[in-house]
Design a protein around this motif. Structure first.
Motif, PDB file in Angstrom:
ATOM      1  N   ARG A  16       0.443  -1.317   0.255  1.00  0.00           N
ATOM      2  CA  ARG A  16      -0.172   0.258  -0.063  1.00  0.00           C
ATOM      3  C   ARG A  16       1.094   1.348   0.023  1.00  0.00           C
ATOM      4  O   ARG A  16       2.017   0.841   0.854  1.00  0.00           O
ATOM      5  CB  ARG A  16      -1.086   0.111   0.956  1.00  0.00           C
ATOM      6  N   GLU A  17       0.514   2.580  -0.610  1.00  0.00           N
ATOM      7  CA  GLU A  17       1.171   3.338  -0.896  1.00  0.00           C
ATOM      8  C   GLU A  17       0.565   4.112   0.408  1.00  0.00           C
ATOM      9  O   GLU A  17      -0.422   4.222   0.706  1.00  0.00           O
ATOM     10  CB  GLU A  17       0.840   4.491  -1.694  1.00  0.00           C
ATOM     11  N   ASN A  18       1.966   4.773   1.111  1.00  0.00           N
ATOM     12  CA  ASN A  18       1.876   4.889   2.376  1.00  0.00           C
ATOM     13  C   ASN A  18       1.573   6.707   3.318  1.00  0.00           C
ATOM     14  O   ASN A  18       1.564   6.885   4.193  1.00  0.00           O
ATOM     15  CB  ASN A  18       2.388   4.633   3.232  1.00  0.00           C
ATOM     16  N   THR A  19       1.898   7.655   1.669  1.00  0.00           N
ATOM     17  CA  THR A  19       2.105   8.744   2.250  1.00  0.00           C
ATOM     18  C   THR A  19       0.721   9.949   1.560  1.00  0.00           C
ATOM     19  O   THR A  19       0.897  11.190   2.121  1.00  0.00           O
ATOM     20  CB  THR A  19       3.523   9.568   2.492  1.00  0.00           C
ATOM     21  N   GLU A  20       0.193   9.777   0.560  1.00  0.00           N
ATOM     22  CA  GLU A  20      -0.519  10.111  -0.368  1.00  0.00           C
ATOM     23  C   GLU A  20      -2.114   9.458  -0.244  1.00  0.00           C
ATOM     24  O   GLU A  20      -2.836   9.513   0.552  1.00  0.00           O
ATOM     25  CB  GLU A  20      -0.155  10.473  -1.605  1.00  0.00           C
ATOM     26  N   GLY A  21      -2.407  10.281  -1.361  1.00  0.00           N
ATOM     27  CA  GLY A  21      -3.512   9.266  -2.250  1.00  0.00           C
ATOM     28  C   GLY A  21      -4.844  10.087  -0.985  1.00  0.00           C
ATOM     29  O   GLY A  21      -5.258  11.439  -0.416  1.00  0.00           O
ATOM     30  N   GLU A  22      -5.818   9.434  -0.538  1.00  0.00           N
ATOM     31  CA  GLU A  22      -6.867  10.577   0.008  1.00  0.00           C
ATOM     32  C   GLU A  22      -6.371  10.742   1.307  1.00  0.00           C
ATOM     33  O   GLU A  22      -7.580  11.394   2.562  1.00  0.00           O
ATOM     34  CB  GLU A  22      -8.396   9.175   0.407  1.00  0.00           C
ATOM     35  N   TYR A  23      -5.311   9.993   2.380  1.00  0.00           N
ATOM     36  CA  TYR A  23      -4.987  10.254   3.028  1.00  0.00           C
ATOM     37  C   TYR A  23      -3.724  11.493   3.724  1.00  0.00           C
ATOM     38  O   TYR A  23      -3.355  11.755   4.119  1.00  0.00           O
ATOM     39  CB  TYR A  23      -4.198   8.905   3.783  1.00  0.00           C
ATOM     40  N   ALA A  24      -3.924  12.258   2.697  1.00  0.00           N
ATOM     41  CA  ALA A  24      -2.621  13.539   2.371  1.00  0.00           C
ATOM     42  C   ALA A  24      -3.454  14.049   2.948  1.00  0.00           C
ATOM     43  O   ALA A  24      -2.458  14.932   2.853  1.00  0.00           O
ATOM     44  CB  ALA A  24      -2.333  13.256   0.495  1.00  0.00           C
ATOM     45  N   VAL A  35      -4.503  12.761  -3.059  1.00  0.00           N
ATOM     46  CA  VAL A  35      -2.951  13.218  -4.102  1.00  0.00           C
ATOM     47  C   VAL A  35      -2.931  11.979  -4.899  1.00  0.00           C
ATOM     48  O   VAL A  35      -1.737  11.250  -3.447  1.00  0.00           O
ATOM     49  CB  VAL A  35      -1.919  13.889  -2.835  1.00  0.00           C
ATOM     50  N   HIS A  36      -1.889  12.196  -5.902  1.00  0.00           N
ATOM     51  CA  HIS A  36      -1.673  10.353  -5.841  1.00  0.00           C
ATOM     52  C   HIS A  36      -0.169  11.451  -7.553  1.00  0.00           C
ATOM     53  O   HIS A  36      -0.330  11.993  -7.662  1.00  0.00           O
ATOM     54  CB  HIS A  36      -2.020   9.937  -6.906  1.00  0.00           C
ATOM     55  N   SER A  37       0.758  11.514  -6.596  1.00  0.00           N
ATOM     56  CA  SER A  37       2.374  11.536  -7.603  1.00  0.00           C
ATOM     57  C   SER A  37       3.224  10.307  -8.363  1.00  0.00           C
ATOM     58  O   SER A  37       2.704   9.683  -7.664  1.00  0.00           O
ATOM     59  CB  SER A  37       3.344  12.489  -6.413  1.00  0.00           C
ATOM     60  N   ARG A  38       3.661  10.945  -8.637  1.00  0.00           N
ATOM     61  CA  ARG A  38       4.260   9.955 -10.298  1.00  0.00           C
ATOM     62  C   ARG A  38       5.442   8.959  -9.064  1.00  0.00           C
ATOM     63  O   ARG A  38       5.934   8.369  -8.989  1.00  0.00           O
ATOM     64  CB  ARG A  38       5.115  10.533 -11.060  1.00  0.00           C
ATOM     65  N   VAL A  86      -4.435  -2.923  -7.934  1.00  0.00           N
ATOM     66  CA  VAL A  86      -5.622  -2.118  -8.125  1.00  0.00           C
ATOM     67  C   VAL A  86      -6.031  -1.421  -7.800  1.00  0.00           C
ATOM     68  O   VAL A  86      -5.862   0.031  -7.102  1.00  0.00           O
ATOM     69  CB  VAL A  86      -6.891  -2.302  -6.439  1.00  0.00           C
ATOM     70  N   THR A  87      -6.875  -0.539  -8.644  1.00  0.00           N
ATOM     71  CA  THR A  87      -7.797   0.810  -9.264  1.00  0.00           C
ATOM     72  C   THR A  87      -9.064   0.928  -9.676  1.00  0.00           C
ATOM     73  O   THR A  87      -9.233   0.126  -8.804  1.00  0.00           O
ATOM     74  CB  THR A  87      -6.656   1.079 -10.312  1.00  0.00           C
ATOM     75  N   LYS A  88      -9.207   2.155  -9.508  1.00  0.00           N
ATOM     76  CA  LYS A  88     -10.228   2.278  -9.996  1.00  0.00           C
ATOM     77  C   LYS A  88     -10.979   3.463 -11.293  1.00  0.00           C
ATOM     78  O   LYS A  88     -11.373   4.608 -11.560  1.00  0.00           O
ATOM     79  CB  LYS A  88     -11.298   3.232  -8.869  1.00  0.00           C
ATOM     80  N   LEU A 135      -0.849  -4.182  -5.754  1.00  0.00           N
ATOM     81  CA  LEU A 135      -0.316  -3.094  -5.656  1.00  0.00           C
ATOM     82  C   LEU A 135      -1.626  -2.319  -5.410  1.00  0.00           C
ATOM     83  O   LEU A 135      -2.506  -2.133  -5.774  1.00  0.00           O
ATOM     84  CB  LEU A 135       0.925  -2.898  -6.739  1.00  0.00           C
ATOM     85  N   CYS A 136      -1.583  -1.208  -3.869  1.00  0.00           N
ATOM     86  CA  CYS A 136      -2.421  -0.625  -4.019  1.00  0.00           C
ATOM     87  C   CYS A 136      -2.241   1.288  -3.503  1.00  0.00           C
ATOM     88  O   CYS A 136      -1.728   1.273  -3.217  1.00  0.00           O
ATOM     89  CB  CYS A 136      -4.029  -1.612  -3.020  1.00  0.00           C
ATOM     90  N   SER A 137      -3.181   1.996  -4.166  1.00  0.00           N
ATOM     91  CA  SER A 137      -3.974   3.009  -3.673  1.00  0.00           C
ATOM     92  C   SER A 137      -3.477   2.843  -2.177  1.00  0.00           C
ATOM     93  O   SER A 137      -3.536   1.946  -1.522  1.00  0.00           O
ATOM     94  CB  SER A 137      -4.466   4.123  -3.552  1.00  0.00           C
ATOM     95  N   ASN A 138      -3.714   4.446  -1.167  1.00  0.00           N
ATOM     96  CA  ASN A 138      -3.117   4.293   0.478  1.00  0.00           C
ATOM     97  C   ASN A 138      -4.486   4.281   0.292  1.00  0.00           C
ATOM     98  O   ASN A 138      -5.010   2.846   1.535  1.00  0.00           O
ATOM     99  CB  ASN A 138      -3.127   5.636   0.832  1.00  0.00           C
ATOM    100  N   LEU A 139      -5.786   4.321   0.067  1.00  0.00           N
ATOM    101  CA  LEU A 139      -7.120   4.167   0.534  1.00  0.00           C
ATOM    102  C   LEU A 139      -7.370   2.837  -0.004  1.00  0.00           C
ATOM    103  O   LEU A 139      -7.891   2.247   1.093  1.00  0.00           O
ATOM    104  CB  LEU A 139      -8.352   5.354  -0.139  1.00  0.00           C
ATOM    105  N   PHE A 140      -7.067   1.843  -0.741  1.00  0.00           N
ATOM    106  CA  PHE A 140      -7.293   0.365  -1.376  1.00  0.00           C
ATOM    107  C   PHE A 140      -6.756  -0.131  -0.678  1.00  0.00           C
ATOM    108  O   PHE A 140      -7.585  -1.398  -0.009  1.00  0.00           O
ATOM    109  CB  PHE A 140      -7.552   0.987  -2.695  1.00  0.00           C
ATOM    110  N   GLY A 141      -5.223   0.051   0.080  1.00  0.00           N
ATOM    111  CA  GLY A 141      -5.167  -0.822   0.388  1.00  0.00           C
ATOM    112  C   GLY A 141      -5.446  -1.021   1.995  1.00  0.00           C
ATOM    113  O   GLY A 141      -5.386  -1.512   2.642  1.00  0.00           O
TER     114      GLY A 141
END
Length: 366
Positions: free
Chosen positions: A128-136, A151-154, A178-180, A230-236
């Protein structure tokens, strides 16, 4: 003898109880590999907030940077708003220490009955990405309007994706992104683009794209074929909690918050503070024990994490060691003492955990 300096943050509710149950096991596993463990107990959390106005000191990240790793219990109490404590402590530390990746292994256990029955053993990892997404933390509130900006950065996507592909190479060679992307037009298409680019460096790893709602159904119906998600912060966050329900509940769910190749990492059971059972001595310590195993993996203590996982495997085969959340009557201490006993058996006495269930994290040095 090499030494480790480990910070412990018991936090709230059952957090201090599972930390106390875990430390003897962590020490024994490390010492069997010739590594001593020094612990630094930090009283951060709800009590600290009520006393000082902050869940941790302003220099909390600097304090932890002097340690090799952090073992964290839980955060949350009824008399403090959840968002204040979580942002003041766990999310605050993830961002201050730039703990880019959250790793949540999921596996089934012999002897543990679950509500969802599957024919194949479950063995996958949520990355899970751990610093951005919906939890930025970007957004605001104006009257009856609340805006939460994802927020999603390259940069963040790429380093999380590389971790997932590296981990898949150690396992069974499959990554599920895993995305939407079909409904969200900007952030998740960027995830697709960046992950496809990273995949070019890993031709030996299979990549599939799965929408989050389809993955939720698949996890319940056919979890046996999953390897690395492999997931974004929220989805993970959401999918890993669902996954815990497949293997015995939140008391079985460990996690690692790491910056790949650097330290310190923060290792925590995924479960909450469970104030309804705090002080009763019946919290399940397995998630914390397995988080300690990940800490030992990450700090390069050879064989120590495997010792803990093997001892947990042996212990859980005996229903007499199961805590109430697993349908038993054992206490926190009963379960952890059994794990310690099994860990301390003479060489060859305890069976090894199956290799496909082990998670090897890139070694970190302070």
């Amino acid at each position: 003898m090499r030494g480790l300096r480990i910070a412990t943050i018991g936090g709230d509710g059952v957090g201090p109880e599972v930390i106390e149950a875990t430390l003897p096991v962590l020490r024994a596993a490390a010492e069997a590999s010739g590594v001593s463990v020094e612990t630094v107990a930090l009283d951060w959390g709800g009590e600290h907030m009520l006393r000082t106005g902050r869940a941790m000191p302003a220099d909390g990240a600097d304090v932890l940077s002097e340690c090799d790793g952090v073992l964290f219990g839980a955060v949350g109490r009824p008399d403090i708003p959840d968002d204040e404590l979580i942002w003041g402590l766990i999310i605050g530390l993830r961002q201050a220490l730039d703990l880019a990746v959250n790793v949540r292994p999921v596996r089934s256990w012999d002897g543990v009955t679950t509500a969802v029955r599957t024919e194949e053993p479950i063995d996958f990892v949520v990355v899970r990405e751990n610093t951005e997404g919906e939890y930025a933390g970007v957004g605001g509130r104006v009257g009856q309007l609340g805006i939460e900006v994802a927020v999603h950065s390259r940069t963040a996507i790429e380093r999380t994706a590389r971790y997932a592909f590296d981990l898949a190479r150690q396992r069974r060679g499959r990554v599920s992104l895993v995305t939407k992307s079909n409904a969200m037009r900007y952030g998740y298409p960027l995830w697709d683009e960046v992950t496809a680019s990273v995949h070019l460096d890993y031709p030996d790893v299979e990549l599939e794209h799965v929408l989050v709602d389809a993955m939720a159904a698949r996890m319940v119906q056919r979890p046996g074929g999953l390897d690395v998600l492999l997931c974004s912060n929220l989805f993970g966050d959401i999918l890993s909690d669902l996954a815990a329900g497949l293997v015995g509940g939140m008391g079985m769910a460990p996690s690692a918050n790491v910056l790949p190749g650097r330290g310190p990492g923060l290792f925590e059971p995924v479960h909450g503070s469970a104030p309804d059972i705090a002080g009763a001595g019946i919290a399940n310590p397995v998630a914390c024990l397995l988080s300690a195993a990940l800490l030992l993996d990450h700090t390069g203590v050879e064989g120590a994490g495997d010792r803990i996982r093997s001892a947990v495997t042996t212990t859980l085969r005996d229903p007499a060691t199961h805590t109430p959340d697993l349908g038993g009557t054992a206490t926190t201490t009963d379960l952890s003492t059994s794990v310690l006993t099994n860990l301390q058996q003479p060489a060859g006495g305890a069976p090894s955990a199956p290799t496909e269930h082990l998670v090897s994290l890139p070694t970190s040095r302070r």
